[in-house]
Design a protein around this motif. Structure first.
Motif, PDB file in Angstrom:
ATOM      1  N   ASP A 138       0.840  -1.202   0.000  1.00 18.62           N
ATOM      2  CA  ASP A 138       0.000   0.000   0.000  1.00 18.62           C
ATOM      3  C   ASP A 138       0.874   1.249   0.000  1.00 18.62           C
ATOM      4  N   ASN A 139       0.310   2.362  -0.432  1.00 18.85           N
ATOM      5  CA  ASN A 139       1.050   3.624  -0.461  1.00 18.85           C
ATOM      6  C   ASN A 139       0.635   4.545   0.690  1.00 18.85           C
ATOM      7  N   GLY A 140       0.373   3.930   1.840  1.00 18.71           N
ATOM      8  CA  GLY A 140      -0.011   4.677   3.033  1.00 18.71           C
ATOM      9  C   GLY A 140       1.173   5.320   3.733  1.00 18.71           C
ATOM     10  N   PRO A 141       0.963   5.833   4.942  1.00 17.06           N
ATOM     11  CA  PRO A 141       2.014   6.589   5.646  1.00 17.06           C
ATOM     12  C   PRO A 141       3.159   5.736   6.161  1.00 17.06           C
ATOM     13  N   GLY A 142       2.992   4.424   6.205  1.00 19.20           N
ATOM     14  CA  GLY A 142       4.058   3.549   6.711  1.00 19.20           C
ATOM     15  C   GLY A 142       3.861   3.202   8.174  1.00 19.20           C
ATOM     16  N   ILE A 143       4.644   2.229   8.631  1.00 23.52           N
ATOM     17  CA  ILE A 143       4.570   1.755  10.019  1.00 23.52           C
ATOM     18  C   ILE A 143       5.747   2.338  10.795  1.00 23.52           C
ATOM     19  N   PRO A 144       5.521   2.894  11.986  1.00 18.87           N
ATOM     20  CA  PRO A 144       6.632   3.440  12.778  1.00 18.87           C
ATOM     21  C   PRO A 144       7.697   2.382  13.053  1.00 18.87           C
ATOM     22  N   ASP A 145       8.961   2.800  13.034  1.00 15.47           N
ATOM     23  CA  ASP A 145      10.071   1.866  13.264  1.00 15.47           C
ATOM     24  C   ASP A 145       9.945   1.145  14.604  1.00 15.47           C
TER      25      ASP A 145
ATOM     26  N   PRO B 107       7.891   5.413   4.408  1.00 13.43           N
ATOM     27  CA  PRO B 107       6.828   6.373   4.089  1.00 13.43           C
ATOM     28  C   PRO B 107       6.342   6.175   2.655  1.00 13.43           C
ATOM     29  N   ASN B 108       5.040   6.096   2.498  1.00 17.81           N
ATOM     30  CA  ASN B 108       4.373   5.911   1.200  1.00 17.81           C
ATOM     31  C   ASN B 108       4.522   4.502   0.622  1.00 17.81           C
ATOM     32  N   LYS B 109       5.097   3.579   1.406  1.00 20.86           N
ATOM     33  CA  LYS B 109       5.160   2.195   0.923  1.00 20.86           C
ATOM     34  C   LYS B 109       5.305   1.223   2.088  1.00 20.86           C
ATOM     35  N   THR B 110       4.285   0.388   2.266  1.00 25.62           N
ATOM     36  CA  THR B 110       4.351  -0.710   3.237  1.00 25.62           C
ATOM     37  C   THR B 110       4.084  -2.004   2.485  1.00 25.62           C
ATOM     38  N   GLU B 111       4.998  -2.950   2.625  1.00 26.57           N
ATOM     39  CA  GLU B 111       4.916  -4.196   1.866  1.00 26.57           C
ATOM     40  C   GLU B 111       4.912  -5.400   2.802  1.00 26.57           C
TER      41      GLU B 111
END
Length: 356
Positions: A290-297, A339-343
């Protein structure tokens, strides 16, 4: 003779001149960097792979000083935008006037070892959390059954309806806690394995999410039709994929700055692929991107633990259950997020396991 020997080395060798222009690549380097020697010869090193400015300065410093150096866990970007983790050693070659004529760079890819190490850690953490939850479930469910039984006996002794309401609350809350513990334990039945088309499973999940979001998310499908049927439990795999895709959907819907919300669903067949310490002839890779905000480290390392959630109203069970389901199918779920990519990648073996 020396050129013939270098061409047959499995180590990737790159030779640069004192202006950091490529003079030579051996076949191993061509394969690793996904470039042709003829195309990049005479060009700056940046056409083959790129790194940060500090690393380029280190190459120039090695030319000036004549001293070799080694860099560990370097992240380089190839010309096809693929990123590689590797160690590399830089050795200056001196000319007749004691000046550095060229640099020899030996590249040692670490991606496979890094991935295997990460997978071993994921599997070990999953097993540890599963054992912890089993012990906790045992300690909770035993007294919970006694509390529920006592509440039922008390309710039979009361004739006052108002008092019965209180005992009913105890019974209902006991049932809710029991259901929560059962969900923590993951699927209670063994998988009902049978041959299934994984694309049918993915399409079912896509349809459910599309209806749930009123088609506000664009789905990009990139399927490999050559993937054969795998052996698995269709309903459990639908649940696992649904949990992951719903997380992506929720992240996108909460991102008000994103006006082009997309979920990319892809499949690939991987041959001779290692999951943990076991090598498989054929593995099905399912990617949900997805091109969402991403997951915090801070959340990435504990993402698959039970009761861990990045959302205030989340239960923290969806990804844990998904990992349990895929683990029952001898596979694993991996996650990379920027950011902008979670796979999320689900890796499920299709053929018989080969011991390394």
């Amino acid at each position: 003779m020396y050129s013939l020997l270098i061409d047959h080395l499995s180590t990737a060798i790159v030779q640069l001149n004192d202006r950091l222009e490529i003079e030579y690549l051996n076949p191993a380097a061509e394969m690793l960097l996904a470039v042709s020697r003829r195309r990049v010869q005479g060009h700056n090193i940046g056409v083959a792979f790129r790194e940060d400015d500090a690393s380029i300065n280190a190459l120039y410093a090695s030319i000036e000083s004549g001293y070799p150096f080694t860099k560990r866990e370097a992240e380089i970007e190839c010309s096809n935008n693929k990123k590689l983790f590797c160690d590399y050693t830089v050795t200056p070659v001196m000319g007749t006037s004691n000046d550095t004529e060229s640099l020899i760079i030996e590249l040692y890819p670490r991606d496979r070892m890094k991935r295997i190490s990460q997978e071993d850690e994921i599997i070990a953490n999953h097993e540890s959390s599963k054992e912890l939850v089993r012990g906790l479930a045992h300690e909770i469910k035993n007294p919970l059954g006694g509390i529920r039984g006592a509440a039922q006996l008390i309710s039979r002794a009361f004739t006052d309806e108002a008092l019965n309401d209180y005992t009913q609350v105890i019974i209902e809350e006991s049932d809710r806690l029991r259901d929560l513990v059962d969900r923590l334990l993951g699927p209670r039945q063994l998988p009902k394995n049978k041959p299934l088309n994984i694309h049918k499973v993915i399409e079912r999940v896509r349809q459910l999410i599309s209806v749930e979001t009123d088609h506000k998310i664009e789905f990009i499908r990139d399927y490999d039709p050559s993937i054969p049927d795998l052996i698995g439990d269709e309903s459990q795999l639908i649940q696992a994929l649904l949990n992951i895709t719903r997380n992506a959907m929720q992240a996108l819907m909460e991102d008000t700055n994103n006006h082009q919300k997309t979920i990319h669903m892809a499949t690939r067949a991987l041959r001779q692929f290692t999951i943990g310490s076991k090598r498989h002839r054929l593995v099905c890779k399912i990617s949900i991107i997805d091109n969402g905000p991403g997951i915090p480290d801070a959340l990435l390392k504990t993402l698959f633990y039970p009761m861990v959630s990045g959302r205030a109203d989340g239960t923290g069970l969806g990804l844990s259950i998904a990992q349990s389901v895929v683990h029952q199918h001898h596979g694993i779920i991996e996650c990379n997020s920027y950011p902008n990519k979670t796979e999320f990648n689900l890796l499920i073996p299709i053929e018989t396991i080969i011991q390394d």
